[in-house]
Design an enzyme around this catalytic site. Structure first.
Site, PDB file in Angstrom:
ATOM      1  N   CYS A  88       2.864   0.717  12.023  1.00 51.33           N
ATOM      2  CA  CYS A  88       3.928   1.530  11.431  1.00 51.33           C
ATOM      3  C   CYS A  88       4.459   2.569  12.407  1.00 51.33           C
ATOM      4  CB  CYS A  88       3.413   2.223  10.171  1.00 51.33           C
ATOM      5  SG  CYS A  88       2.765   1.084   8.940  1.00 51.33           S
TER       6      CYS A  88
ATOM      7  N   GLY B 197       0.798  -1.218   0.000  1.00 48.35           N
ATOM      8  CA  GLY B 197       0.000   0.000   0.000  1.00 48.35           C
ATOM      9  C   GLY B 197       0.833   1.272   0.000  1.00 48.35           C
ATOM     10  N   THR B 198       1.942   1.286   0.722  1.00 52.21           N
ATOM     11  CA  THR B 198       2.759   2.504   0.814  1.00 52.21           C
ATOM     12  C   THR B 198       3.311   2.903  -0.543  1.00 52.21           C
ATOM     13  OG1 THR B 198       3.353   2.107   3.130  1.00 52.21           O
ATOM     14  CG2 THR B 198       4.835   3.501   1.840  1.00 52.21           C
TER      15      THR B 198
ATOM     16  N   GLN C   9      -7.328  -1.197   4.236  1.00 50.40           N
ATOM     17  CA  GLN C   9      -8.081  -1.890   5.279  1.00 50.40           C
ATOM     18  C   GLN C   9      -9.436  -2.399   4.801  1.00 50.40           C
ATOM     19  OE1 GLN C   9      -7.207  -2.805   8.328  1.00 50.40           O
ATOM     20  NE2 GLN C   9      -5.223  -1.787   8.420  1.00 50.40           N
TER      21      GLN C   9
ATOM     22  N   ALA D 284      -1.739  -7.267   0.175  1.00 50.09           N
ATOM     23  CA  ALA D 284      -2.188  -8.645   0.368  1.00 50.09           C
ATOM     24  C   ALA D 284      -2.156  -9.082   1.824  1.00 50.09           C
ATOM     25  CB  ALA D 284      -1.323  -9.594  -0.473  1.00 50.09           C
ATOM     26  N   HIS D 285      -1.204  -8.557   2.602  1.00 46.93           N
ATOM     27  CA  HIS D 285      -1.057  -9.050   3.977  1.00 46.93           C
ATOM     28  C   HIS D 285      -2.185  -8.592   4.891  1.00 46.93           C
ATOM     29  CE1 HIS D 285       0.649  -5.473   6.238  1.00 46.93           C
ATOM     30  NE2 HIS D 285       0.780  -5.053   4.993  1.00 46.93           N
TER      31      HIS D 285
ATOM     32  N   ASN E 160      -7.519   2.855   9.719  1.00 49.37           N
ATOM     33  CA  ASN E 160      -6.818   1.691  10.251  1.00 49.37           C
ATOM     34  C   ASN E 160      -6.701   1.676  11.770  1.00 49.37           C
ATOM     35  OD1 ASN E 160      -4.993   3.957   9.579  1.00 49.37           O
ATOM     36  ND2 ASN E 160      -3.404   2.664  10.462  1.00 49.37           N
TER      37      ASN E 160
END
Length: 382
Positions: A331, A71-72, A180, A201-202, A152
């Site tokens: 994060c 995503g980042t 999310q 994916a995670h 999130n």
């Protein structure tokens, strides 16, 4: 000691089926997808199959799906590209976005001198759509709005369809960090016409290090990473084939089992809410996380009736008891600063008390929640 994992908003347990698919890929399909021989073509074919699969579920075109490291990278790719390539001169966002967005737009403001505006938030942390409309109408500069679909930390759900309508009315681009929500909610980019969205994916029981960006066709964004011609020239670098097929397996399984797993996890969340209110009556729910209808079914963020000094030991205590959870975004775990999201939505009094995010998945049980709440109760009463 019992081990309880309640931090799925940070990352999820990988499905056994995904692990098996990735092991097969690592052991049997080791060709470089850019190679023209049969080993390479086999890998390339599987990558393109994954692209088509994602596009089908999103009701998008395969060319609109770009694989990224997560995503980042996808957020950076889109926001930087919008300013650099699409003549965007104004970015509108909120102060409770993920840092992948916040730090990116801050850098863009410094590098390009763009105007950066933050939409007002109500007491629960929802963007004020009247203020958003005022910001969109402020001038004639090319604008992009960047607002996440599901927060999130506090789980609030954006009225994303309303934002789409406003952006269309004012000819603004719309990017949503959907890390999310992809894999947890059905998506149709024709019915909800965002210009850009991102996924990892995670967050839906797949591997780390792989995600994708949806970039609406013909938007004109150029590559962020240069080199080879991978991803149709949009993102250079040898594709991590094993991660991509792992993403596909996790993505398909999430959507094929969406209704069943959503119902199960929603029941877990409601059970947690009811139980903790009974056992710790003074508990508060941050944002709208205590409202099943107005927040995601995957997490709850609680504020506990404990003083600041004692609260410093809470996560350490939970960890000693085998419970994995978070005080905010994973994060931020290396930061000495508190949650930027809670700073925006909580009173000064509640900011002095400990807040904890518990996030759930199909792998959790009510028995685990009973144990967790009992540990919390003992800590509060000790």
């Amino acid at each position: 000691m019992q081990k309880v994992y309640l931090d799925s908003a940070a990352t999820t347990q990988v499905r056994e089926e995904v692990i098996a698919k990735m092991q097969d890929a690592l052991g049997e399909c080791y060709g470089n997808p850019s190679s023209t021989h049969s080993f390479g073509r086999t890998a390339k074919t599987a990558i393109e199959k994954t692209r088509k699969t994602i596009a089908k579920y999103l009701n998008a075109h395969p060319a609109e799906i770009i694989f990224t490291s997560g995503g980042t990278e996808a957020d950076n790719m889109i926001l930087r590209g919008a300013v650099r390539d699409l003549d965007v001169r104004t970015i509108i966002t909120s102060k409770i976005e993920h840092h992948a967005v916040l730090h990116t737009v801050e850098e863009l403001e410094k590098e390009y001198g763009i105007a950066l505006h933050y939409v007002n938030l109500d007491a629960n942390g929802n963007p004020d759509l009247i203020h958003l409309k005022e910001l969109l109408a402020k001038d004639d500069t090319k604008k992009i709005v960047s607002l996440m679909h599901v927060n999130n930390e506090i789980g609030n759900k954006l009225d994303i369809d309303a934002v789409c309508i406003l952006c269309k009315e004012y000819n603004a681009l719309f990017h949503s960090d959907t890390v999310q929500s992809v894999g947890h909610y059905a998506w149709d980019v024709q019915q909800t016409p965002v210009d850009f969205l991102t996924a990892a994916a995670h967050k839906f029981h797949g591997p780390k290090g792989i995600g994708f960006a949806y970039i609406k066709k013909d938007k004109g964004i150029k590559p962020l990473i240069f080199g080879g011609s991978q991803e149709r020239g949009f993102r250079a670098g040898t594709e991590p084939y094993h991660n991509i097929v792992g993403l596909e397996e996790a993505f398909v399984m999430s959507y094929n089992n969406l209704d069943e797993e959503k119902a199960y996890v929603t029941e877990l969340k409601q059970y947690f809410i009811d139980k903790i209110k009974t056992e710790i009556p003074e508990v508060k729910f941050n944002g709208l996380s205590g409202d099943i209808d107005k927040s995601t079914y995957t997490l709850v963020n609680v504020n506990l009736p404990v003083d600041e000094k004692k609260g410093l030991m809470l996560l350490f205590h939970l960890d000693l008891k085998g419970i994995g959870c978070s005080k905010g975004s994973a994060c931020q775990s290396g930061s000495s600063l508190g949650s930027h999201v809670l700073t925006e939505v909580l009173s000064n009094e509640d900011l002095q008390k400990p807040s904890v995010r518990f996030s759930f998945s199909k792998y959790n049980t009510k028995q685990e929640l009973d144990y967790t709440i009992q540990v919390l109760k003992e800590f509060v009463e000790s």
